[in-house]
Design a protein around this motif. Structure first.
Motif, PDB file in Angstrom:
ATOM      1  N   GLY A  44       0.798  -1.230   0.000  1.00 27.67           N
ATOM      2  CA  GLY A  44       0.000   0.000   0.000  1.00 27.67           C
ATOM      3  C   GLY A  44       0.828   1.277   0.000  1.00 27.67           C
ATOM      4  O   GLY A  44       0.294   2.377  -0.091  1.00 27.67           O
ATOM      5  N   ASN A  45       2.155   1.161   0.130  1.00 26.11           N
ATOM      6  CA  ASN A  45       3.003   2.359   0.014  1.00 26.11           C
ATOM      7  C   ASN A  45       3.303   2.601  -1.442  1.00 26.11           C
ATOM      8  O   ASN A  45       3.411   1.669  -2.202  1.00 26.11           O
ATOM      9  CB  ASN A  45       4.360   2.151   0.711  1.00 26.11           C
ATOM     10  N   ASN A  46       3.477   3.851  -1.797  1.00 28.99           N
ATOM     11  CA  ASN A  46       3.844   4.098  -3.182  1.00 28.99           C
ATOM     12  C   ASN A  46       5.334   4.328  -3.337  1.00 28.99           C
ATOM     13  O   ASN A  46       5.772   5.196  -4.078  1.00 28.99           O
ATOM     14  CB  ASN A  46       3.038   5.264  -3.743  1.00 28.99           C
ATOM     15  N   THR A  47       6.123   3.571  -2.576  1.00 27.09           N
ATOM     16  CA  THR A  47       7.566   3.715  -2.716  1.00 27.09           C
ATOM     17  C   THR A  47       8.232   2.347  -2.703  1.00 27.09           C
ATOM     18  O   THR A  47       7.740   1.415  -2.079  1.00 27.09           O
ATOM     19  CB  THR A  47       8.170   4.518  -1.542  1.00 27.09           C
ATOM     20  N   ILE A  48       9.363   2.253  -3.401  1.00 26.20           N
ATOM     21  CA  ILE A  48      10.229   1.082  -3.270  1.00 26.20           C
ATOM     22  C   ILE A  48      11.665   1.563  -3.338  1.00 26.20           C
ATOM     23  O   ILE A  48      11.953   2.589  -3.959  1.00 26.20           O
ATOM     24  CB  ILE A  48      10.019   0.025  -4.382  1.00 26.20           C
ATOM     25  N   TRP A  71       7.645   2.353 -12.952  1.00 27.26           N
ATOM     26  CA  TRP A  71       8.462   3.029 -13.960  1.00 27.26           C
ATOM     27  C   TRP A  71       8.861   4.418 -13.456  1.00 27.26           C
ATOM     28  O   TRP A  71      10.011   4.816 -13.578  1.00 27.26           O
ATOM     29  CB  TRP A  71       7.694   3.177 -15.283  1.00 27.26           C
ATOM     30  N   MET A  72       7.877   5.139 -12.923  1.00 25.04           N
ATOM     31  CA  MET A  72       8.130   6.494 -12.432  1.00 25.04           C
ATOM     32  C   MET A  72       9.209   6.488 -11.347  1.00 25.04           C
ATOM     33  O   MET A  72      10.123   7.303 -11.357  1.00 25.04           O
ATOM     34  CB  MET A  72       6.838   7.113 -11.873  1.00 25.04           C
ATOM     35  N   ILE A  73       9.088   5.550 -10.412  1.00 24.47           N
ATOM     36  CA  ILE A  73      10.026   5.532  -9.288  1.00 24.47           C
ATOM     37  C   ILE A  73      11.434   5.137  -9.745  1.00 24.47           C
ATOM     38  O   ILE A  73      12.407   5.845  -9.501  1.00 24.47           O
ATOM     39  CB  ILE A  73       9.550   4.571  -8.170  1.00 24.47           C
ATOM     40  N   VAL A  74      11.545   3.987 -10.415  1.00 26.97           N
ATOM     41  CA  VAL A  74      12.886   3.450 -10.693  1.00 26.97           C
ATOM     42  C   VAL A  74      13.641   4.255 -11.753  1.00 26.97           C
ATOM     43  O   VAL A  74      14.870   4.204 -11.807  1.00 26.97           O
ATOM     44  CB  VAL A  74      12.868   1.946 -11.079  1.00 26.97           C
ATOM     45  N   SER A  75      12.929   5.007 -12.582  1.00 28.47           N
ATOM     46  CA  SER A  75      13.604   5.776 -13.638  1.00 28.47           C
ATOM     47  C   SER A  75      14.049   7.151 -13.133  1.00 28.47           C
ATOM     48  O   SER A  75      14.729   7.884 -13.842  1.00 28.47           O
ATOM     49  CB  SER A  75      12.657   5.990 -14.807  1.00 28.47           C
ATOM     50  N   GLY A  76      13.590   7.518 -11.939  1.00 24.68           N
ATOM     51  CA  GLY A  76      13.899   8.852 -11.432  1.00 24.68           C
ATOM     52  C   GLY A  76      12.911   9.910 -11.888  1.00 24.68           C
ATOM     53  O   GLY A  76      13.002  11.077 -11.507  1.00 24.68           O
ATOM     54  N   ALA A  77      11.930   9.507 -12.699  1.00 31.55           N
ATOM     55  CA  ALA A  77      10.946  10.470 -13.216  1.00 31.55           C
ATOM     56  C   ALA A  77      10.095  11.062 -12.093  1.00 31.55           C
ATOM     57  O   ALA A  77       9.756  12.250 -12.093  1.00 31.55           O
ATOM     58  CB  ALA A  77      10.049   9.791 -14.261  1.00 31.55           C
TER      59      ALA A  77
END
Length: 329
Positions: A44-48, A71-77
């Motif tokens: 339920g968190n929006n982070t990894i 995609w947003m998180i791991v790409s830095g976007a």
């Protein structure tokens, strides 16, 4: 049978529904299992955080409902978007470069004519969203502006994120960071990487490299679209998305892994070619059929078939290939 796939693409007349159904019923089991694992991971968190476990999960595929977020998180976007609130909208409201706008408008109807969501008659019609993302990007990255191929990439991003601003920042991650200099006017990065692939084939599938050389077939003739469109319209949608999962996390070397796997897997078939047009035709053929449709087993293969492929090796090859290209001028 459904003529239109879940992403809005119309299936071609010769689409093999039976083998696709057979594959998909198996794949659905995998997807369900992955979805449960991902839900546990995200809790339920929006982070990894980047980790070996996350890398392994990504290689096994991100469920569609989490794809845009991951995609947003791991790409830095995601970080870039949060650090620049309102920036995207300011780009759209600012002064426009007429030539850039014209070039983008020209390509609108050419982008995914086989996708019902990009038709003028669609509601909502994604053409306007696509136009906005490309115009904003062209003004954000003036060194690149707009180049054919970007429309397809932005279009895919829009289909997955269903969000204009996120698509813009993901496009920025790809063009600005992940792919080195593919879309600048001189396309030096693209030309370099095609040569790098040629060198890698020499090392890993020498018989194919020898065939290409013997018939004077330049790599750019058979693989430039693989690189420019990141396999869009080359491989099936599900497979492209699985490749992109890894591309956003692991960077541009994934493209080489995919290309080498396609070539290595079909080595005997390619070697049957006896002339120039024949070779070009074989390269079109190897991107079709069950091998590429079965995206789950295909993705396992890209990490085993080509053998070890370090970023250090690629960077070294890039250096020598770039120097060679520049000296040819």
């Amino acid at each position: 049978f459904c003529r239109v796939d879940p992403y809005g693409f119309e299936r071609p007349d010769d689409f093999d529904y039976e083998s696709y159904e057979a594959f998909f019923s198996r794949y659905l089991v995998v997807l369900t299992r992955r979805a449960i694992k991902w839900s546990k991971l995200l809790k339920g968190n929006n982070t990894i955080q980047k980790s070996l476990k996350v890398k392994r999960y990504i290689r096994k595929g991100i469920p569609n409902e989490h794809r845009a977020l991951i995609w947003m998180i791991v790409s830095g976007a995601q970080t870039n978007m949060e650090q620049n609130p309102g920036y995207y909208h300011r780009l759209l409201e600012g002064e426009k470069n007429d030539k850039l706008v014209e070039a983008i408008k020209t390509d609108m109807n050419r982008t995914f004519p086989d996708n019902v969501k990009f038709r003028k008659t669609a509601d909502p019609c994604l053409q306007q969203t696509l136009y906005n993302v490309l115009v904003a990007y062209g003004h954000h990255n003036k060194a690149v502006g707009y180049c054919q191929g970007m429309n397809f990439i932005a279009g895919y991003l829009i289909l997955i994120t269903k969000n204009e601003e996120e698509s813009f920042w993901l496009l920025d991650a790809l063009i600005g960071r992940i792919l080195p200099d593919y879309y600048s006017p001189a396309m030096l990065g693209l030309k370099t990487d095609q040569e790098v692939l040629g060198e890698l084939v020499k090392m890993k599938v020498p018989a194919v490299a020898e065939l290409m050389e013997r018939h004077g077939v330049m790599w750019t003739l058979v693989v430039s679209r693989w690189f420019i469109c990141l396999f869009i319209d080359i491989l099936p949608v599900e497979t492209v998305l699985r490749i992109w999962d890894c591309l956003f996390y692991e960077g541009s070397k994934i493209i080489f892994r995919v290309a080498l796997t396609l070539i290595k897997q079909h080595q005997a078939f390619i070697l049957e070619a006896t002339n120039f047009p024949d070779i070009c035709d074989k390269f079109k053929q190897i991107t079709k059929g069950t091998f590429v449709t079965e995206c789950h087993s295909f993705m396992q293969k890209i990490f085993t078939d080509p053998g070890s492929l370090s970023m250090a090796t690629i960077n070294k090859l890039r250096e020598t290939c770039r120097e060679k290209l520049l000296s040819q001028g």
